[in-house]
Design an enzyme around this catalytic site. Structure first.
Site, short mmCIF file in Angstrom:
data_model
loop_
_atom_site.label_atom_id
_atom_site.label_comp_id
_atom_site.label_asym_id
_atom_site.label_seq_id
_atom_site.Cartn_x
_atom_site.Cartn_y
_atom_site.Cartn_z
N CYS A 312 20.12 53.55 43.23
CA CYS A 312 21.50 53.86 42.85
C CYS A 312 21.66 53.92 41.33
CB CYS A 312 22.49 52.86 43.44
SG CYS A 312 24.21 53.42 43.26
N CYS A 492 26.51 59.37 45.06
CA CYS A 492 26.77 58.21 44.22
C CYS A 492 28.27 58.12 43.97
CB CYS A 492 26.02 58.34 42.89
SG CYS A 492 26.16 56.88 41.84
#
Length: 560
Positions: A312, A492
């Site tokens: 991430c 994201c």
């Protein structure tokens, strides 16, 4: 923690925490031996944290880390010396207790103890060392018995890793063939919804909302082998476990996640969770992030990002935005000076989303410092050291004082992957970017964070990869063409303020891949709807959709 007694002087245990130490001290324990390398698990305290808490109680901690399946005779001998020289009762621990038990047995055998009593003592403590019988009897120097690994069982499909990718793939396989014989290998007791930790660090979620027992998530009918992997033997279609067993397969799926290398930054492990040093990349530290953000009235707040790849890639700046939003809402912007120190050269890898993000950088008056890699932390002095890349390519050392330091550790493939024949030159599982089939072993597939595909390492990527792997595994078992393709999708949700998100969605090459029409949700702009998606929709989609094999908006693309 549930310790098991091996001898009058030694007990072994799974991972302990600082809160376990008072009880150990009360039982007369004088020595603790940590056999688990730091960074193996998302909820794992470092050995320095345990050591400092132990020292306050008069307990000495010795750090003797052993990579799963790599218990050598030299380390066993050191273990035996520590045990012999300890002034009183000793507790040894690792992830499950198996490595500590193995070290004890090998050290005792090297001192003349017979194998059978050692194996029986381990069995009564809950550990099966029968696969080590030959090695114990012959005091062999090999990492496993000289007679070869003991085959425990054979399964049609073996999945290494019980994280998001592994469980989702198992569920998707069963949706296609309910009778398929599948086993998941993973020693973890708990499963984490790691995307939720950003919101834990912002006081939106409680940490307890992001964890569930692993046993409750393993799909019905799937065998759970609760053990750690030591090595792979793809030529023999075998996975070797740390206790010496070999699990054989027709098809192997590798998705163990990656390793957070806290130890790579000197001084960091000793100060995590205190002195204002925190990280949303660990379950037990995310609440400390919110505690520090909420308490900080003035001073310097540093947010770091290491070199790629990391899981991430937007998470380091998510912590910055949500912290900045809290300080702004409480009139502290200006009093709290924010700096984002990024080892990379850009704010975000997909340029289309940068303009919206820059508006929030300006709103929170944050300083952007690119080319800065965190290299050391002095918690008591509240001083962070960085290596800075200069225009001519050379480096210099710079230091920053801080009141709050949010750290993202360097990340790499697990050791047992890096050392395996499945790895590429950089240590990642070497798979085709589209089919996710291994490049050298046709009956091996890989997905998730440990793969070498060029996508973002996110749960959203695993959600799209799992159906592709499931479809292609079924095809491979049936000798059919592998016609499912992964396009590199990653998502994201950049939490730029409490209540709004810039929803980045893209595929290989940074090409935008929005899931919704622009009139409903334009991911390049901050959106309330995207926040509701992150806060309200994605958690149940994860628990009840992805991990149950429900491929909502994730059906694999098929090529003719």
């Amino acid at each position: 923690m549930t310790p098991a007694r091996l001898t009058d002087r030694l007990t072994v245990s799974p991972q302990i925490t600082a809160t376990d130490l008072p009880a150990l001290a009360a039982q007369g324990c004088t020595t603790v031996i940590c056999n688990r390398p730091d960074g193996e698990g998302a909820d794992q305290p470092t050995h320095q944290e345990i050591a400092q808490a132990a020292a306050a109680l008069g307990i000495t901690l010795h750090y003797l880390p052993v990579v799963a399946g790599k218990v050598d005779d030299a380390t066993a001998s050191t273990f035996g010396d520590l045990l012999a020289s300890a002034p009183g009762p000793v507790l040894a621990y690792c992830r499950t207790g198996t490595r500590s038990t193995t070290l004890w047995a090998l050290s005792a055998a090297a001192r003349g103890a017979a194998a059978a009593p050692l194996i029986e003592a381990a069995r009564q403590a809950g550990y099966d060392l029968s696969a080590l019988a030959a090695r114990l009897e012959r005091q062999a120097a090999e990492a496993r018995p000289a007679a070869g690994p003991q085959t425990d069982v054979t399964h049609t499909v073996v999945i290494v890793g019980g994280g998001a990718a592994g469980i989702a793939t198992a569920a998707s396989l069963l949706a296609r063939d309910p009778k398929l014989d599948i086993a998941i290998i993973d020693p973890a007791e708990r499963h984490y919804y790691q995307p939720g930790w950003t919101l834990v660090g912002a006081g939106v979620f409680r940490a307890e909302q992001t964890v569930r027992p692993m046993a409750s998530l393993i799909p019905r009918g799937v065998h759970w082998i609760k053990a750690a992997v030591a090595a792979f033997e793809p030529e023999q279609n075998a996975v070797l476990l740390e206790d010496g067993r070999a699990i054989r397969y027709r098809t192997l799926i590798v998705c163990p996640g990656l390793k957070l290398d806290w130890e790579a930054i000197p001084g960091l492990s000793e100060t995590l969770g205190k002195n204002g040093v925190t990280s949303n990349y660990r379950y037990d530290l995310a609440p400390y992030t919110w505690q520090q953000v909420h308490a900080l009235r003035r001073g310097k707040a540093l947010f770091t990002q290491p070199p790629m790849p990391i899981k991430c890639a937007g998470a380091p700046q998510k912590a910055l935005y949500l912290s900045g939003d809290h300080w702004q809402r409480n009139g502290r912007i200006g009093d709290v000076k924010i700096e984002f120190l990024n080892a990379g050269a850009v704010l975000f890898g997909v340029a289309d989303y940068v303009p919206a993000l820059m508006e929030y950088v300006k709103r929170y008056e944050a300083t952007l410092s690119f080319g800065h890699t965190l290299t050391a932390v002095d918690g008591p002095r509240r001083l962070a050291t960085f290596s800075r890349v200069l225009a001519d390519g050379s480096r210099e050392t710079v230091q920053r004082s801080f009141d709050l330091l949010h750290v993202v550790p360097p990340q790499r493939a697990p050791d047992f992957i890096k050392a395996s024949p499945l790895a590429d030159a950089a240590g990642w599982v070497d798979v085709d970017a589209g089919t996710l089939q291994h490049r050298r072993h046709a009956n091996v597939f890989g997905l998730g964070d440990a793969g070498n595909t060029g996508n973002a390492k996110t749960a959203a990527a695993a959600r799209k990869q799992a159906p592709v792997v499931a479809h292609n595994v079924i095809a491979q078992l049936r000798d059919q063409p592998l016609d499912a393709r992964y396009d590199g999708y990653g998502s994201c949700p950049l939490t730029v303020e409490r209540g709004k998100i810039v929803l980045a969605e893209f595929v290989y090459g940074g090409k935008l891949a929005p899931s919704f029409p622009a009139w409903l949700l334009d991911g390049r702009k901050p959106s309330r709807l995207a926040w509701l998606l992150k806060e309200r929709v994605l958690p149940p989609l994860y628990w009840q959709g992805m991990l149950k094999g429900r491929e909502w908006m994730a059906q694999p693309e098929l090529v003719g």
